[in-house]
Motif scaffolding. Structure first.
Motif, short mmCIF file in Angstrom:
data_model
loop_
_atom_site.label_atom_id
_atom_site.label_comp_id
_atom_site.label_asym_id
_atom_site.label_seq_id
_atom_site.Cartn_x
_atom_site.Cartn_y
_atom_site.Cartn_z
N ASP A 1 54.51 -43.20 -10.83
CA ASP A 1 54.92 -43.19 -9.43
C ASP A 1 54.21 -44.35 -8.71
OD1 ASP A 1 55.30 -42.67 -6.69
OD2 ASP A 1 55.45 -40.52 -7.04
N ARG A 2 54.95 -45.39 -8.39
CA ARG A 2 54.35 -46.58 -7.79
C ARG A 2 53.74 -46.29 -6.42
NH1 ARG A 2 58.79 -51.38 -9.21
NH2 ARG A 2 58.62 -51.20 -11.49
N LEU A 3 54.41 -45.44 -5.64
CA LEU A 3 53.87 -45.13 -4.32
C LEU A 3 52.57 -44.34 -4.43
CD1 LEU A 3 57.10 -44.18 -2.31
CD2 LEU A 3 55.79 -46.31 -2.23
N ALA A 4 52.49 -43.45 -5.41
CA ALA A 4 51.25 -42.70 -5.61
C ALA A 4 50.11 -43.63 -6.04
CB ALA A 4 51.46 -41.61 -6.66
N ILE A 5 50.40 -44.57 -6.92
CA ILE A 5 49.38 -45.54 -7.34
C ILE A 5 48.95 -46.40 -6.16
CG2 ILE A 5 48.93 -47.52 -8.81
CD1 ILE A 5 48.93 -44.84 -10.26
N PHE A 6 49.92 -46.82 -5.35
CA PHE A 6 49.58 -47.57 -4.13
C PHE A 6 48.66 -46.74 -3.24
CE2 PHE A 6 50.53 -48.06 0.40
CZ PHE A 6 50.13 -49.37 0.62
N GLY A 7 48.97 -45.45 -3.08
CA GLY A 7 48.14 -44.57 -2.27
C GLY A 7 46.74 -44.43 -2.82
N THR B 1 45.68 -31.97 -0.52
CA THR B 1 45.84 -33.42 -0.34
C THR B 1 46.58 -33.73 0.94
OG1 THR B 1 45.92 -33.66 -2.75
CG2 THR B 1 46.66 -35.52 -1.43
N LEU B 2 47.69 -33.04 1.16
CA LEU B 2 48.47 -33.28 2.37
C LEU B 2 47.74 -32.78 3.61
CD1 LEU B 2 51.99 -32.27 1.00
CD2 LEU B 2 51.06 -34.56 1.27
N GLY B 3 46.89 -31.74 3.44
CA GLY B 3 46.17 -31.20 4.58
C GLY B 3 45.13 -32.15 5.15
N VAL B 4 44.57 -33.01 4.31
CA VAL B 4 43.58 -33.98 4.79
C VAL B 4 44.21 -34.93 5.81
CG1 VAL B 4 42.05 -35.86 4.14
CG2 VAL B 4 42.19 -33.84 2.70
N GLY B 5 45.38 -35.46 5.47
CA GLY B 5 46.07 -36.37 6.38
C GLY B 5 46.41 -35.70 7.70
N ASN B 6 46.90 -34.48 7.64
CA ASN B 6 47.24 -33.76 8.86
C ASN B 6 45.99 -33.51 9.72
OD1 ASN B 6 49.09 -32.09 10.54
ND2 ASN B 6 47.78 -30.42 9.83
N ILE C 1 47.24 -40.93 1.61
CA ILE C 1 47.03 -39.53 1.23
C ILE C 1 48.37 -38.83 1.03
CG2 ILE C 1 46.19 -37.30 2.06
CD1 ILE C 1 43.88 -38.82 3.39
N ASN C 2 49.33 -39.09 1.89
CA ASN C 2 50.64 -38.46 1.73
C ASN C 2 51.35 -38.93 0.47
OD1 ASN C 2 50.37 -36.95 4.06
ND2 ASN C 2 51.46 -38.40 5.35
N TYR C 3 51.22 -40.22 0.14
CA TYR C 3 51.81 -40.73 -1.10
C TYR C 3 51.17 -40.06 -2.32
CZ TYR C 3 54.46 -44.52 1.11
OH TYR C 3 55.38 -45.25 1.84
N ILE C 4 49.85 -39.87 -2.27
CA ILE C 4 49.16 -39.19 -3.37
C ILE C 4 49.63 -37.75 -3.48
CG2 ILE C 4 46.92 -38.40 -4.23
CD1 ILE C 4 45.69 -40.88 -2.87
N GLY C 5 49.76 -37.08 -2.33
CA GLY C 5 50.23 -35.70 -2.34
C GLY C 5 51.64 -35.57 -2.90
N ASP C 6 52.52 -36.48 -2.51
CA ASP C 6 53.89 -36.45 -3.05
C ASP C 6 53.89 -36.71 -4.56
OD1 ASP C 6 54.93 -35.92 -0.58
OD2 ASP C 6 55.41 -38.00 -0.11
N GLY C 7 53.04 -37.65 -4.99
CA GLY C 7 52.96 -37.94 -6.42
C GLY C 7 52.42 -36.76 -7.22
N LEU C 8 51.41 -36.09 -6.69
CA LEU C 8 50.87 -34.91 -7.36
C LEU C 8 51.89 -33.78 -7.42
CD1 LEU C 8 47.24 -34.79 -5.91
CD2 LEU C 8 47.89 -35.27 -8.27
N ARG C 9 52.64 -33.61 -6.34
CA ARG C 9 53.67 -32.57 -6.33
C ARG C 9 54.70 -32.82 -7.42
NH1 ARG C 9 56.95 -32.95 -1.16
NH2 ARG C 9 57.70 -34.76 -2.33
N ASP C 10 55.14 -34.06 -7.56
CA ASP C 10 56.11 -34.38 -8.61
C ASP C 10 55.50 -34.26 -10.00
OD1 ASP C 10 57.98 -34.88 -6.64
OD2 ASP C 10 57.66 -37.04 -6.65
N ALA C 11 54.24 -34.65 -10.15
CA ALA C 11 53.58 -34.59 -11.45
C ALA C 11 53.36 -33.16 -11.92
CB ALA C 11 52.25 -35.33 -11.40
N PHE C 12 53.06 -32.28 -10.98
CA PHE C 12 52.85 -30.87 -11.32
C PHE C 12 54.15 -30.12 -11.57
CE2 PHE C 12 48.56 -31.15 -9.20
CZ PHE C 12 47.86 -30.81 -10.34
#
Length: 292
Positions: free
Chosen positions: A16-22, A216-221, A275-286
């Motif tokens: 996930d390129r966006l997750a790596i960018f994040g 992960t998503l909660g930190v950004g919020n 942080i949101n990109y990492i959260g989205d990447g983790l959601r897809d990875a899991f």
């Protein structure tokens, strides 16, 4: 220690390129706010009216504010506070949400119904007005007890975390409802395991992926919420340069010195976005159904 699950997660996540960018962006931000002040040792509170509202230059890379204080030094220092508030508030929300969701999902019946009605009540509350009201009412008493900085930190963390646990509770409850019907839970019950042990040892590890993504998503919020409070003048004291506080101080200089708002705003934007990109990447990875 079995590292295979971690390796499998990384193999999925790195596609996930966006997750790596994040991840890269967040690492740079964290290193900057941790190591930056040790290298860039310009004082954050040094007032020099001869340098007031200067644009970015060789001496002051991000320029100066209305008091002649260096913006880069204040952004680096404020990042520590903003990230600490975000992580701490997230931990409060995750603890409350996981506890309530696990209890509601495992025991069911009247306990589940009561806890979910409480969750619905909190979801129906207008969060920002309630947040402002609570901070306004309690900030002076807690400042008297714990001091102006620590008191506001405790109040902000508790209030933000206490108003953002509901989505975590619903996600955990849904997973626990499914897991409690599985054979390994029946086996643990047959062997005499207590409900508390079943929840801690057998169920919660199986909902860990949901909790990690929500955290992960909660930190950004939480960072955005703290910045909103500071921007409205109800956050940390003016001499504590959080990113939101810097935006609050820059609002009167948007036309004459836009750099005062640009750099702390950019810091918030990049941090929350990564942080949101990492959260989205983790959601897809899991997600076992995800195939890339």
């Amino acid at each position: 220690m079995n590292l295979k699950p971690v390796n499998n997660l990384w193999q999925k996540l790195k596609r996930d390129r966006l997750a790596i960018f994040g991840i890269i962006t967040l690492i740079i931000i964290i290193l900057a706010i941790l190591i930056g002040p040790l290298i860039y040792q310009t004082p954050i509170d040094k007032i020099d009216f001869t340098q007031s509202s200067n644009p970015p230059n060789l001496t002051h890379i991000f320029g100066t504010n209305s008091l002649g204080q260096d913006i880069l030094a204040r952004v680096l220092f404020g990042g520590r506070i903003s990230l600490t508030v975000g992580i701490s508030a997230m931990l409060v929300a995750i603890f409350l949400g996981t506890t309530i969701g696990a209890i509601a999902g495992f025991y069911g019946g009247i306990i589940d119904n009561s806890l979910m009605r409480v969750t619905d009540l909190f979801l129906a509350l207008p969060q920002l007005p309630l947040l402002l009201l609570i901070v306004y009412l309690f900030r002076e008493p807690i400042k008297t007890i714990a001091g102006p900085e620590l008191g506001i930190f405790i109040l902000v963390v508790i209030v933000i975390g206490g108003l953002n646990w509901m989505s975590v509770a619903r996600l955990v409850r849904g997973s626990v409802l499914r897991l409690r019907e599985m054979e390994f839970v029946d086996a643990a019950t047959t062997l005499g395991a207590t409900p508390n042990r079943i929840i801690r040892v057998h169920i919660l590890p199986n909902v860990l992926s949901i909790i990690i993504v929500a955290a992960t998503l909660g930190v950004g919020n939480s960072i955005i919420t703290e910045s909103t409070l500071s921007f409205l003048g109800l956050g940390f004291p003016p001499d504590v340069p959080t990113w939101g506080q810097m935006l609050f101080q820059a609002k009167d200089y948007l036309t004459t010195a836009p750099h005062m708002a640009f750099f702390p705003g950019l810091a918030i934007f990049l941090t929350v976005l990564s942080i949101n990109y990492i959260g989205d990447g983790l959601r897809d990875a899991f997600d076992p159904k995800t195939r890339r």
